[in-house]
Design a protein around this motif. Structure first.
Motif, PDB file in Angstrom:
ATOM      1  N   LYS A  16      13.296   5.416  -5.877  1.00 47.06           N
ATOM      2  CA  LYS A  16      13.625   4.800  -4.676  1.00 47.06           C
ATOM      3  C   LYS A  16      12.610   5.010  -3.294  1.00 47.06           C
ATOM      4  O   LYS A  16      12.261   6.260  -3.297  1.00 47.06           O
ATOM      5  CB  LYS A  16      14.816   4.906  -4.048  1.00 47.06           C
ATOM      6  N   ILE A  17      12.077   3.972  -2.603  1.00 40.19           N
ATOM      7  CA  ILE A  17      11.400   4.219  -1.374  1.00 40.19           C
ATOM      8  C   ILE A  17      12.202   4.645  -0.340  1.00 40.19           C
ATOM      9  O   ILE A  17      13.258   3.997  -0.139  1.00 40.19           O
ATOM     10  CB  ILE A  17      10.539   3.032  -1.033  1.00 40.19           C
ATOM     11  N   PRO A  18      12.174   5.604   0.286  1.00 40.64           N
ATOM     12  CA  PRO A  18      13.090   5.777   1.364  1.00 40.64           C
ATOM     13  C   PRO A  18      12.962   4.769   2.608  1.00 40.64           C
ATOM     14  O   PRO A  18      11.895   4.658   2.837  1.00 40.64           O
ATOM     15  CB  PRO A  18      12.739   7.268   2.048  1.00 40.64           C
TER      16      PRO A  18
ATOM     17  N   LEU B  38       8.896  10.038 -11.777  1.00 41.92           N
ATOM     18  CA  LEU B  38      10.317  10.300 -11.786  1.00 41.92           C
ATOM     19  C   LEU B  38      10.999   9.296 -12.601  1.00 41.92           C
ATOM     20  O   LEU B  38      10.630   8.354 -13.061  1.00 41.92           O
ATOM     21  CB  LEU B  38      10.727  10.365 -10.441  1.00 41.92           C
TER      22      LEU B  38
ATOM     23  N   ILE C 231       7.723  17.630  -9.226  1.00 46.04           N
ATOM     24  CA  ILE C 231       8.029  16.517 -10.025  1.00 46.04           C
ATOM     25  C   ILE C 231       8.798  17.159 -11.434  1.00 46.04           C
ATOM     26  O   ILE C 231       9.851  16.804 -11.976  1.00 46.04           O
ATOM     27  CB  ILE C 231       6.647  15.922 -10.600  1.00 46.04           C
TER      28      ILE C 231
ATOM     29  N   PHE D 111      -4.937   4.425  -0.495  1.00 46.04           N
ATOM     30  CA  PHE D 111      -3.935   3.949   0.670  1.00 46.04           C
ATOM     31  C   PHE D 111      -4.868   3.743   2.066  1.00 46.04           C
ATOM     32  O   PHE D 111      -4.651   2.788   2.808  1.00 46.04           O
ATOM     33  CB  PHE D 111      -2.862   5.056   0.972  1.00 46.04           C
TER      34      PHE D 111
ATOM     35  N   ILE E 158       4.563  12.965   1.472  1.00 44.93           N
ATOM     36  CA  ILE E 158       3.720  11.903   1.290  1.00 44.93           C
ATOM     37  C   ILE E 158       3.575  11.070   2.569  1.00 44.93           C
ATOM     38  O   ILE E 158       2.548  10.612   3.107  1.00 44.93           O
ATOM     39  CB  ILE E 158       4.080  10.910   0.065  1.00 44.93           C
TER      40      ILE E 158
ATOM     41  N   PRO F 174      15.921   5.882 -11.887  1.00 39.53           N
ATOM     42  CA  PRO F 174      16.990   5.718 -10.905  1.00 39.53           C
ATOM     43  C   PRO F 174      16.546   6.454  -9.574  1.00 39.53           C
ATOM     44  O   PRO F 174      16.945   6.111  -8.596  1.00 39.53           O
ATOM     45  CB  PRO F 174      18.264   6.471 -11.342  1.00 39.53           C
ATOM     46  N   VAL F 175      15.662   7.429  -9.714  1.00 37.06           N
ATOM     47  CA  VAL F 175      15.228   8.150  -8.303  1.00 37.06           C
ATOM     48  C   VAL F 175      14.015   7.441  -7.958  1.00 37.06           C
ATOM     49  O   VAL F 175      13.421   8.098  -6.859  1.00 37.06           O
ATOM     50  CB  VAL F 175      14.992   9.767  -9.018  1.00 37.06           C
TER      51      VAL F 175
ATOM     52  N   ALA G  86      -4.860   8.761  -4.655  1.00 36.55           N
ATOM     53  CA  ALA G  86      -3.979   7.746  -3.979  1.00 36.55           C
ATOM     54  C   ALA G  86      -4.041   7.699  -2.630  1.00 36.55           C
ATOM     55  O   ALA G  86      -3.944   6.512  -2.272  1.00 36.55           O
ATOM     56  CB  ALA G  86      -2.475   8.099  -4.566  1.00 36.55           C
TER      57      ALA G  86
ATOM     58  N   TRP H 224      13.767  15.212  -3.834  1.00 40.41           N
ATOM     59  CA  TRP H 224      13.025  13.793  -3.676  1.00 40.41           C
ATOM     60  C   TRP H 224      12.746  13.649  -2.337  1.00 40.41           C
ATOM     61  O   TRP H 224      11.669  13.163  -1.942  1.00 40.41           O
ATOM     62  CB  TRP H 224      14.051  12.735  -4.352  1.00 40.41           C
TER      63      TRP H 224
ATOM     64  N   MET I 117       2.941  19.882  -6.014  1.00 39.51           N
ATOM     65  CA  MET I 117       3.602  18.578  -6.205  1.00 39.51           C
ATOM     66  C   MET I 117       4.057  18.389  -7.735  1.00 39.51           C
ATOM     67  O   MET I 117       5.294  17.970  -7.812  1.00 39.51           O
ATOM     68  CB  MET I 117       2.832  17.350  -5.877  1.00 39.51           C
TER      69      MET I 117
ATOM     70  N   ALA J  26       0.851  -1.214  -0.062  1.00 39.93           N
ATOM     71  CA  ALA J  26      -0.002   0.097   0.026  1.00 39.93           C
ATOM     72  C   ALA J  26       0.578   1.210   0.046  1.00 39.93           C
ATOM     73  O   ALA J  26       0.720   2.229  -0.811  1.00 39.93           O
ATOM     74  CB  ALA J  26      -0.934   0.045   1.260  1.00 39.93           C
ATOM     75  N   GLU J  27       1.815   1.320   0.959  1.00 39.69           N
ATOM     76  CA  GLU J  27       2.844   2.484   0.863  1.00 39.69           C
ATOM     77  C   GLU J  27       3.513   2.483  -0.405  1.00 39.69           C
ATOM     78  O   GLU J  27       3.687   3.779  -0.781  1.00 39.69           O
ATOM     79  CB  GLU J  27       3.832   2.140   1.917  1.00 39.69           C
TER      80      GLU J  27
ATOM     81  N   TYR K 201      -4.618  18.196  -0.281  1.00 44.94           N
ATOM     82  CA  TYR K 201      -3.502  17.883  -0.969  1.00 44.94           C
ATOM     83  C   TYR K 201      -3.028  18.735  -1.928  1.00 44.94           C
ATOM     84  O   TYR K 201      -4.051  19.290  -2.846  1.00 44.94           O
ATOM     85  CB  TYR K 201      -3.751  16.511  -1.710  1.00 44.94           C
TER      86      TYR K 201
ATOM     87  N   LYS L 270       2.271   6.445  -6.781  1.00 46.61           N
ATOM     88  CA  LYS L 270       1.224   7.203  -7.612  1.00 46.61           C
ATOM     89  C   LYS L 270       1.087   8.417  -7.416  1.00 46.61           C
ATOM     90  O   LYS L 270       0.638   9.494  -8.124  1.00 46.61           O
ATOM     91  CB  LYS L 270      -0.396   6.717  -7.311  1.00 46.61           C
ATOM     92  N   SER L 271       1.935   9.032  -6.269  1.00 40.60           N
ATOM     93  CA  SER L 271       1.827  10.229  -5.960  1.00 40.60           C
ATOM     94  C   SER L 271       2.973  11.138  -6.639  1.00 40.60           C
ATOM     95  O   SER L 271       3.046  12.299  -6.871  1.00 40.60           O
ATOM     96  CB  SER L 271       1.898  10.583  -4.425  1.00 40.60           C
ATOM     97  N   VAL L 272       4.373  10.495  -6.526  1.00 39.57           N
ATOM     98  CA  VAL L 272       5.417  11.180  -7.193  1.00 39.57           C
ATOM     99  C   VAL L 272       6.187  10.282  -7.627  1.00 39.57           C
ATOM    100  O   VAL L 272       6.764  10.587  -8.991  1.00 39.57           O
ATOM    101  CB  VAL L 272       6.264  11.746  -5.653  1.00 39.57           C
ATOM    102  N   LEU L 273       6.807   9.111  -6.971  1.00 39.44           N
ATOM    103  CA  LEU L 273       7.923   8.350  -7.819  1.00 39.44           C
ATOM    104  C   LEU L 273       7.652   7.874  -9.201  1.00 39.44           C
ATOM    105  O   LEU L 273       8.423   7.784  -9.903  1.00 39.44           O
ATOM    106  CB  LEU L 273       8.075   7.218  -6.962  1.00 39.44           C
TER     107      LEU L 273
ATOM    108  N   SER M  47      -6.456   0.458   1.699  1.00 39.03           N
ATOM    109  CA  SER M  47      -5.621  -0.482   1.592  1.00 39.03           C
ATOM    110  C   SER M  47      -5.300  -0.785   3.152  1.00 39.03           C
ATOM    111  O   SER M  47      -5.144  -1.963   3.322  1.00 39.03           O
ATOM    112  CB  SER M  47      -4.366  -0.397   0.642  1.00 39.03           C
TER     113      SER M  47
ATOM    114  N   GLN N 187       2.427   1.566  -3.453  1.00 37.65           N
ATOM    115  CA  GLN N 187       1.531   2.244  -4.280  1.00 37.65           C
ATOM    116  C   GLN N 187       1.202   3.716  -4.266  1.00 37.65           C
ATOM    117  O   GLN N 187       1.326   4.553  -4.943  1.00 37.65           O
ATOM    118  CB  GLN N 187      -0.096   1.469  -4.134  1.00 37.65           C
ATOM    119  N   LEU N 188       1.044   4.155  -2.950  1.00 32.99           N
ATOM    120  CA  LEU N 188       0.814   5.568  -2.559  1.00 32.99           C
ATOM    121  C   LEU N 188       1.888   6.283  -3.285  1.00 32.99           C
ATOM    122  O   LEU N 188       1.833   7.163  -3.781  1.00 32.99           O
ATOM    123  CB  LEU N 188       0.871   5.812  -1.220  1.00 32.99           C
ATOM    124  N   LEU N 189       3.233   5.922  -2.765  1.00 32.48           N
ATOM    125  CA  LEU N 189       4.377   6.720  -3.111  1.00 32.48           C
ATOM    126  C   LEU N 189       4.552   6.839  -4.720  1.00 32.48           C
ATOM    127  O   LEU N 189       4.445   7.535  -5.509  1.00 32.48           O
ATOM    128  CB  LEU N 189       5.658   6.311  -2.360  1.00 32.48           C
TER     129      LEU N 189
ATOM    130  N   LEU O  96      12.258  18.324 -10.847  1.00 28.99           N
ATOM    131  CA  LEU O  96      13.243  17.314 -10.540  1.00 28.99           C
ATOM    132  C   LEU O  96      13.576  16.645 -11.943  1.00 28.99           C
ATOM    133  O   LEU O  96      14.593  16.455 -12.275  1.00 28.99           O
ATOM    134  CB  LEU O  96      12.458  16.469  -9.571  1.00 28.99           C
ATOM    135  N   ASN O  97      12.481  16.635 -12.675  1.00 22.95           N
ATOM    136  CA  ASN O  97      12.700  15.900 -13.902  1.00 22.95           C
ATOM    137  C   ASN O  97      13.311  16.675 -14.883  1.00 22.95           C
ATOM    138  O   ASN O  97      14.439  16.332 -15.664  1.00 22.95           O
ATOM    139  CB  ASN O  97      11.306  15.730 -14.786  1.00 22.95           C
TER     140      ASN O  97
END
Lengths: 236, 576, 202
Positions: free
Chosen positions: A170-172, A164, C37, C120, C87, A167-168, C116, C80, C33, A151-152, C28, A158-161, C123, A154-156, C40-41
């Motif tokens: 990544k989930i922290p 991008l 993005i 979440f 989030i 290479p970027v 999203a 990033w 955001m 779930a986490e 939100y 769909k929202s930002v990752l 879920s 998916q959230l990241l 960054l891109n």
């Protein structure tokens, strides 16, 4: 392997009679009997340790599930009692609520820890399995962790990752600073190995803390983790 | 029915299931509820508390719970009226009545199933309850008619004529008997309902129940002390009745919870019972003010007149008290001097009052009578503040006295200084004005003071205010001129309009003549009964008997004249 | 390069939005955001181009080009971190909502969440629900018993009309506004949480 619990044996015993003693241990050893009072004591100890420890400890779900079953059973019994004005009904009810609180809080604390650093914890869990150490998470917790991690992610995603470059994406992972925080502990057994701590006044030297039975210390968590997992100390 | 074994037939029965307590919003009921709540909490009994101001709210509370099957406890509500007939009692519930009002309505007494009135065994015989057969008709008449018909069928002509005569005669005799019985019944009931009065405080009765259950404590004793004190400060019982209850019923608790040589310690609760000045709030005020608004001193010096202040100064001088002493806050006077002042005042007032005082640790002490006064003002009015809000606020006042110095400060200072002292001054002011401007007229059968001045709902809707004012006024009136102690005093005030109160209504109340010789340590009054009779059969008059006290009623301003006319003729014939 | 400071502004503002409103979930901010993005891109593309075409502007030295790339990388990592922190913090607060309100979110809060985030929440709720039902005969309820129990019973006052309420042992109580009740703590917890009952001060 010889020391490990056999969860199935425990669960079978738990679903039989109410107040009878439970059986633990594997088939090769003599069957030990553990009393309800001891189960409760173990649960309380597990809850205390979990609440005080900065990271998640190996799970104690065998004990937990025994108690949860007991609670259900006793609850039913109490509901069937005709004369509710007996003092013992009140006492049983109060005791039930106390046990309920212990088990619920134990579960809540652990879930929160899992949510706080789910990927690292799952990695640690698998690592321990490979090393043959007692598992960190119970089956139910593992399933929850997997769903939560998904779930986490998916959230990241769909929202930002997801927007991008690869290479970027990544989930922290939060840093785990269990190494840095200190805990109060009490030593439970004799002949517990001494703990070396860094001496802050002299980077090259070490202080040795001797752990005598019943003594109480304030010590960084990391070095005593092993003692804790083997029940040689308990957290306060 | 009446039950006398409180533990077996009341407590052990209600504790088995949920208990619904419906309580009148006055201090004695509040204390009663506090004691019962404590007992229920100790025994894990589920309960509900609903405070009500009068019959209408009581009925609303019952109507909303028609499916209720457990125990209902009515605290100081409705024992004087036929409960099952005028209220929508849930049909499968059991109603326990804890009430100090008398007389008990005879329908409630003889109801054998649902209604159970708690009465002390010792009091039962003095209640003068009539015999069942004398006041409740048996259903015999219909049977006898059938017999007659049967008889007439199988008879011949000659016998038939005699039979008809027999039948007619028998019927006439029965009718005459019935008429005699009715007349006798009316006479009995007339006598039974002639007076209204108050019996022992319900809080004290519940304290005794607690003792039976081995649960009596200093805290519960405090509630009971306030309960019985409130009967005195609310003017429901005379000082003799109050003293009697304290000295007989409260005695075992006094011995237990306030031993003479008790150790003083920070958290030890001690309640002492001893001589006290019947001077409201004097320990939280200065003497001058406390005396100025006090019935005894005001009447003695007639301090509402021009010479009043001079009289007061002379009196003080005579007693040996300096003006300076009276203007200092009483608390700040040195204790030796305090004692002297109290002795002087006690000798002067000669009223023989004793009261309960609570000592918590080393901090100051608070008097139960003063707490009862402040709590009364908070709980009884105004009606447009939620009853539960008032109930809880008054409870906080009562608990503040025993919970520690910090609580005492904030809550009590507010209750005493900002609210109650203000009310005392208002009473004094209203009395003075009424006398000075001759607002009291004599109608032959009674004195009437019909106030045109609007007063706030905070006081107009408070029984405590109304009765204290009326007593004060009558005393002041009587001391202004001779020959004024033989008639009752009726007082009316306009009620301010509010959510619950339409415009143009007045509250009416009355008390017995000053010279009444009260027996049995009670204030037996005929006023309530007189009101009921004056209101009967009055077309086009809108009167409300919503209050549980039948001597406090409300009516439209325009109906007053007719009401008082009728009241006159009733009181004239009652031979006061 | 002054543009460097301005680059991360949107990202900083995102984080500040949450810092300034610590106890609620503000709406939100899709716009910010989006800006992050895009920025960054853009930086990433610039770096990629810079790597593929080392010559570029002859007036800038190779060292300077490398520095530029490093600065861009630093900015990329910074943005990033800010966006994922945004989030993540919101996700934390959303999780605590589940523990306060149960599985249904009040409309006013829903309106502040992105699609999203709502997904979440659902879920997470379902993962919790699965966990709870996997234990014991009929599952456990982790929203109950959140405090160490002191007394079996608690005194509560009713804040709004609720009507009939059945306790665990079958007693039916009518919860009318402003009435006071002494009820088993366990039975009351949900209603206290929902604000229908309030604990009466002794």
């Amino acid at each position: 392997m010889d020391d490990s619990f056999q969860p199935d044996a425990l669960l079978n015993a738990a679903s039989s009679s109410g107040e009878a003693a439970e059986e633990i241990g594997n088939e090769e050893e003599d069957e030990e009997l553990i009393t309800p009072a001891e189960v409760l004591l173990k649960m309380k100890r597990a809850w205390q340790n979990e609440a005080a420890a900065p990271c998640i400890l190996p799970h104690q779900y065998e004990i937990l599930e025994i108690l949860v079953d007991q609670i259900d059973g006793m609850d039913e019994n109490l509901a069937r009692v005709k004369d509710k004005t007996q003092l013992k009904v009140s006492i049983h009810r109060a005791e039930l609520q106390r046990i309920n609180y212990l088990t619920s809080d134990y579960m809540r604390i652990r879930l929160k820890k899992i949510e706080g650093n789910v990927r690292r914890i799952m990695t640690q869990h698998n690592e321990r399995l490979r090393q043959g150490k007692p598992p960190l998470l119970s089956e139910q917790e593992l399933r929850f962790a997997e769903k939560y991690a998904k779930a986490e992610a998916q959230l990241l995603g769909k929202s930002v990752l997801g927007f991008l470059p690869t290479p970027v994406q990544k989930i922290p992972h939060p840093e785990e600073d269990a190494d840095l925080s200190s805990v109060y502990l009490q030593v439970l057994e004799d002949n517990v190995e001494n703990v070396p701590l860094p001496d802050y006044t002299d980077p090259t030297a070490e202080i040795i803390v001797s752990l005598e039975r019943d003594s109480i210390h304030l010590i960084p968590f990391a070095p005593i983790r092993d003692h804790l997992e083997n029940d040689r100390v308990r957290l306060l | 029915m009446i039950i006398t074994r409180f533990k077996e037939d009341f407590y052990n029965v209600v504790r088995k299931t949920h208990v619904l307590m419906i309580t009148s919003n006055d201090v004695d009921s509040l204390c009663t509820t506090a004691i019962l709540s404590h007992l229920f909490t100790c025994d894990d009994v589920m309960f509900t508390v609903v405070p009500v101001d009068g019959y209408e709210e009581l009925n609303d509370a019952l109507r909303a719970r028609q499916d209720y099957t457990s125990s209902i406890v009515l605290i100081n509500c409705a024992v004087t009226c036929p409960i099952l007939e005028i209220l929508n009692v849930p049909p499968n519930s059991t109603v326990f009545v804890v009430d100090s009002r008398r007389p008990l309505n005879h329908f409630n007494v003889f109801e054998a199933n649902q209604i159970r009135i708690l009465v002390n065994e010792a009091e039962r015989s003095s209640l003068g309850i009539p015999n069942l057969d004398d006041v409740i008709a048996k259903d015999e008449d219909s049977e006898s008619d059938d017999d007659d018909d049967e008889y007439s069928e199988g008879s011949n002509d000659g016998g038939g004529r005699r039979n008809i005569i027999d039948r007619v005669t028998r019927r006439a005799v029965r009718k005459e008997n019935k008429r005699l019985w009715e007349s006798q019944k009316n006479k009995i009931l007339w006598q039974y309902y002639e007076y209204n009065w108050h019996s022992t405080s319900t809080a004290v009765q519940m304290l005794e129940l607690a003792a039976e259950l081995d649960r009596a404590s200093a805290e519960l004793m405090w509630y009971a002390a306030i309960g019985v004190s409130s009967q005195y400060t609310d003017r429901l019982i005379p000082i003799e009745g109050y003293t009697d209850t304290c000295v007989t019923r409260m005695k075992p608790f006094i011995t237990k919870f306030s031993p003479k040589n008790a150790a003083k310690s920070d958290d030890l609760l001690r309640i002492s019972f001893g001589k006290e000045l019947p001077l409201a709030l004097y320990t939280h005020w200065n003497l001058y003010n406390a005396m100025a608004v006090n019935e005894y001193f005001a009447c003695k010096t007639k301090n509402w007149t021009q010479k009043g202040e001079k009289n007061m100064k002379e009196l003080l001088a005579k007693m040996g008290i300096t003006l300076v002493e009276t203007s200092r806050k009483f608390e700040s006077i040195e204790s030796k001097q305090k004692k002297e002042l109290i002795e002087i005042l006690d000798k002067e007032m000669g009223i023989g009052f004793a009261s309960f005082t609570v000592h918590l640790g080393y901090s100051g002490q608070v008097n139960a009578a003063d707490i009862a006064r402040a709590a009364a003002l908070r709980i009884e009015s105004p009606h447009n503040v939620e009853p539960m809000d008032r109930f809880q606020a008054a409870l906080r006042i009562i608990r503040a006295a025993i919970s520690g110095p910090k609580d005492q400060q904030v809550i009590l200072v507010d209750a005493f200084e900002r609210s109650y002292q203000k009310m005392l001054k208002m009473i004094w002011h209203l009395v003075g004005t009424a006398i000075n401007q001759s607002e009291i007229v004599s109608t032959g059968a009674f004195y009437l003071m019909s106030s045109q001045r609007a007063i706030s709902a905070e006081v107009a809707e408070s029984r405590h205010f109304l009765l204290n004012f009326t007593h004060f006024l009558l005393k002041a009136f009587a001391c202004s001129k001779r020959g004024r102690s033989g008639k009752p005093l009726i007082v009316t005030f306009p009620l301010p309009q509010s959510e619950k109160q339409p415009d143009g209504w007045h509250v009416v109340t009355g008390i017995m003549p000053l010279a009444t010789a009260f027996e049995d340590n009670t204030f037996k009054s005929i006023i309530g009964r007189a009101f009921e009779r004056a209101a009967k059969d009055q077309q086009n008059m809108q009167l409300s008997f919503d209050s549980f006290d039948n001597s406090i009623i409300t009516m439209r301003a325009t109906d007053r004249a007719r009401f008082f006319d009728k009241l006159q003729s009733i009181l004239e014939t009652s031979g006061i | 390069m002054d543009a460097h400071e301005g680059i991360a502004d949107a990202a900083i503002r995102l984080v500040q939005e949450l810092k300034h409103n610590p106890n609620i979930i503000p709406p939100y901010d899709a716009t910010l955001m989006r800006q992050c993005i895009d920025t960054l891109n853009r930086l990433y593309d610039q770096n990629a181009r810079s790597l593929m075409d080392p010559t570029g502007d002859p007036s800038i030295s190779p060292e300077q080009i490398t520095t530029q790339r490093e600065q861009r990388t630093a900015a990329i990592i910074y943005i990033w971190r800010c966006t994922t922190a945004y989030i993540h913090e919101r996700a934390c607060r959303i999780r605590s909502l589940r523990w306060r309100f149960g599985g249904i979110l009040p409309i006013s809060i829903r309106n502040n969440l992105s699609e999203a985030e709502i997904e979440f929440f659902n879920s997470y709720s379902s993962a919790l629900a699965d966990f709870q039902s996997s234990l014991g005969e009929s599952g456990v309820n982790l929203m109950a018993n959140t405090e160490p129990p002191k007394h079996l019973f608690v005194q509560v006052r009713v804040k709004e009309d609720y009507g009939e309420f059945e306790t665990n042992d079958g007693n039916v109580v009518i919860l009318n506004k402003n009435s006071l009740h002494s009820l088993p703590r366990q039975d009351c917890e949900m209603l206290i949480r929902r604000g229908i009952l309030e604990i009466a001060n002794p």
